[in-house]
Design a protein around this motif. Structure first.
Motif, short mmCIF file in Angstrom:
data_model
loop_
_atom_site.label_atom_id
_atom_site.label_comp_id
_atom_site.label_asym_id
_atom_site.label_seq_id
_atom_site.Cartn_x
_atom_site.Cartn_y
_atom_site.Cartn_z
N ALA A 110 -24.51 29.10 32.41
CA ALA A 110 -24.45 29.70 31.08
C ALA A 110 -23.99 31.16 31.15
CB ALA A 110 -25.80 29.61 30.39
N ALA A 111 -24.33 31.84 32.23
CA ALA A 111 -23.90 33.24 32.38
C ALA A 111 -22.38 33.33 32.49
CB ALA A 111 -24.57 33.86 33.61
N THR A 112 -21.78 32.34 33.11
CA THR A 112 -20.31 32.31 33.20
C THR A 112 -19.70 32.15 31.82
OG1 THR A 112 -20.41 31.38 35.43
CG2 THR A 112 -18.33 31.14 34.25
N ALA A 113 -20.31 31.30 31.01
CA ALA A 113 -19.81 31.13 29.63
C ALA A 113 -19.90 32.45 28.87
CB ALA A 113 -20.61 30.04 28.92
N LYS A 114 -21.00 33.16 29.04
CA LYS A 114 -21.16 34.46 28.37
C LYS A 114 -20.11 35.47 28.84
CE LYS A 114 -25.36 34.79 26.13
NZ LYS A 114 -25.23 34.97 24.71
N ARG A 115 -19.84 35.45 30.17
CA ARG A 115 -18.84 36.36 30.72
C ARG A 115 -17.43 36.01 30.25
NH1 ARG A 115 -21.12 35.44 35.39
NH2 ARG A 115 -19.33 34.38 36.29
#
Length: 169
Positions: free
Chosen positions: A47-52
């Motif tokens: 999910a952090a990759t999606a946010k980035r």
């Protein structure tokens, strides 16, 4: 492991993968962080990759989905023998090619339009529509830079919008 399989995916590849994987989730979660996180998980990211990749959240993901759709439409037009077609048939082919790409993602399109229909997002909607119709006309061979540029894109924008709404219904 070969050099081809150990290649790290580019930012564009990651964004494409997340948005395409998020599209089925959009029907239930809308174009927001939940759908993007689920799409990232489906594509093998966190999910952090999606946010980035999408710091602008759902609105940025919608814009990227439109860009992805335009790229698929352009590729279909480049692969077809559009030189043998009349200009109006080239334009029709472009609209159809885009709708064919969007076919499996109809609910994501519906939800995206629901977001973009807000009065505060009229400029984003206009930009996305203009970019699409500009690509269609350019691929159809139009290189005008005068008043024709605006009239062709303005007319096709209205026809394209009505076509998409009919297609969704």
């Amino acid at each position: 492991m070969t050099a081809a399989t150990s290649k790290k995916p580019s930012r564009a590849d990651i964004r494409d993968a997340i948005v395409l994987a998020a599209a089925p989730h959009v029907a239930f979660d809308g174009w927001g962080d939940e759908a993007l996180a689920a799409g990232a998980a489906d594509a093998g990211f966190d999910a952090a990759t999606a946010k980035r990749m999408f710091p602008g959240g759902g609105l940025e993901a919608i814009a990227h989905f439109a860009t992805l759709s335009d790229r698929a439409m352009i590729k279909a037009m480049e692969d077809a023998d559009i030189d043998a077609m009349r200009v109006r048939d080239r334009v029709i082919f472009g609209v159809r090619a885009r709708l064919e790409f969007l076919g499996p993602h109809k609910e994501a399109v519906r939800k995206g339009l629901g977001v973009l229909m807000r009065p505060t997002l009229a400029i984003q909607m206009a930009n996305i529509t203009h970019t699409t119709v500009d690509h269609i006309w350019y691929q159809a061979g139009d290189r005008s830079a005068d008043f024709n540029y605006y009239t062709k894109r303005g007319l096709l924008g209205g026809v394209y919008a009505a076509t998409v709404l009919f297609w969704l219904n």
